[in-house]
Design a protein around this motif. Structure first.
Motif, PDB file in Angstrom:
ATOM      1  N   GLY A 102       5.046   8.246  -5.720  1.00 30.45           N
ATOM      2  CA  GLY A 102       4.370   6.951  -5.787  1.00 30.45           C
ATOM      3  C   GLY A 102       5.077   5.840  -5.031  1.00 30.45           C
ATOM      4  N   GLY A 103       6.022   6.195  -4.194  1.00 31.18           N
ATOM      5  CA  GLY A 103       6.819   5.179  -3.513  1.00 31.18           C
ATOM      6  C   GLY A 103       6.426   4.877  -2.083  1.00 31.18           C
ATOM      7  N   GLU A 104       5.279   5.349  -1.643  1.00 28.33           N
ATOM      8  CA  GLU A 104       4.864   5.117  -0.255  1.00 28.33           C
ATOM      9  C   GLU A 104       4.824   3.631   0.087  1.00 28.33           C
ATOM     10  N   LEU A 105       4.231   2.843  -0.784  1.00 30.29           N
ATOM     11  CA  LEU A 105       4.063   1.424  -0.508  1.00 30.29           C
ATOM     12  C   LEU A 105       5.417   0.720  -0.460  1.00 30.29           C
ATOM     13  N   ALA A 106       6.297   1.023  -1.390  1.00 32.83           N
ATOM     14  CA  ALA A 106       7.630   0.413  -1.388  1.00 32.83           C
ATOM     15  C   ALA A 106       8.378   0.774  -0.106  1.00 32.83           C
ATOM     16  N   ALA A 107       8.299   2.029   0.305  1.00 29.45           N
ATOM     17  CA  ALA A 107       8.983   2.459   1.525  1.00 29.45           C
ATOM     18  C   ALA A 107       8.395   1.767   2.757  1.00 29.45           C
ATOM     19  N   LEU A 108       7.073   1.692   2.812  1.00 28.77           N
ATOM     20  CA  LEU A 108       6.432   1.050   3.952  1.00 28.77           C
ATOM     21  C   LEU A 108       6.773  -0.437   4.012  1.00 28.77           C
ATOM     22  N   TYR A 109       6.674  -1.145   2.878  1.00 26.14           N
ATOM     23  CA  TYR A 109       7.059  -2.553   2.849  1.00 26.14           C
ATOM     24  C   TYR A 109       8.510  -2.726   3.287  1.00 26.14           C
ATOM     25  N   CYS A 110       9.382  -1.836   2.836  1.00 26.61           N
ATOM     26  CA  CYS A 110      10.792  -1.912   3.205  1.00 26.61           C
ATOM     27  C   CYS A 110      10.947  -1.930   4.723  1.00 26.61           C
ATOM     28  N   PHE A 111      10.283  -1.022   5.409  1.00 27.84           N
ATOM     29  CA  PHE A 111      10.437  -0.940   6.859  1.00 27.84           C
ATOM     30  C   PHE A 111       9.655  -2.019   7.606  1.00 27.84           C
ATOM     31  N   VAL A 112       8.524  -2.441   7.084  1.00 30.49           N
ATOM     32  CA  VAL A 112       7.788  -3.548   7.708  1.00 30.49           C
ATOM     33  C   VAL A 112       8.625  -4.821   7.646  1.00 30.49           C
TER      34      VAL A 112
END
Length: 129
Positions: A102-112
């Protein structure tokens, strides 16, 4: 010869639009935690003086600053770190793959946000570089 669908001169505009879209989406996490809008049942009764309460404050203030393009680099760096902590604290322990934990969004926000910390706000920012 490089084939460009969108001419290079529009890159700052695309960067600015990405910043605005990411900020608007990110802001929803802060408003859901602090104001219940949009309503997320998990945040019912959330205490301001808690880890999730502090995250909500950071998301709200940071989201507004990123949206406006104010102090973009330092704020984006802080938000990137917050999302890295969120990923490893709440998601990584559940499963290795972000799709499963369930961490896709957190990971994506991190890199954005890491991108904006490095590249700046792009167009449409109040503190354009």
């Amino acid at each position: 010869m490089t084939l460009r669908i969108i001419p290079q001169r529009f890159a700052p505009h695309a960067q600015g639009l990405l910043r605005i879209a990411a900020a608007l989406l990110f802001l929803q996490h802060g408003t859901a935690k602090l104001f219940g809008v949009p309503h997320v049942a998990m945040f019912d009764g959330l205490k301001l003086i808690s880890l999730l309460g502090a995250a909500g404050v950071i998301e709200l203030i940071g989201g507004i600053l990123i949206l406006l393009g104010l102090f973009t680099r330092p704020v984006a760096f802080i938000l990137s770190g917050q999302m890295a902590v969120a990923y490893f604290l709440f998601h990584a322990g559940k499963a290795f793959w972000p799709t499963l934990n369930g961490g896709e969004l957190a990971a994506l926000y991190c890199f954005v946000f890491l991108f904006f910390a490095a590249a700046g706000p792009g167009a449409f920012a109040l503190d354009r570089e």
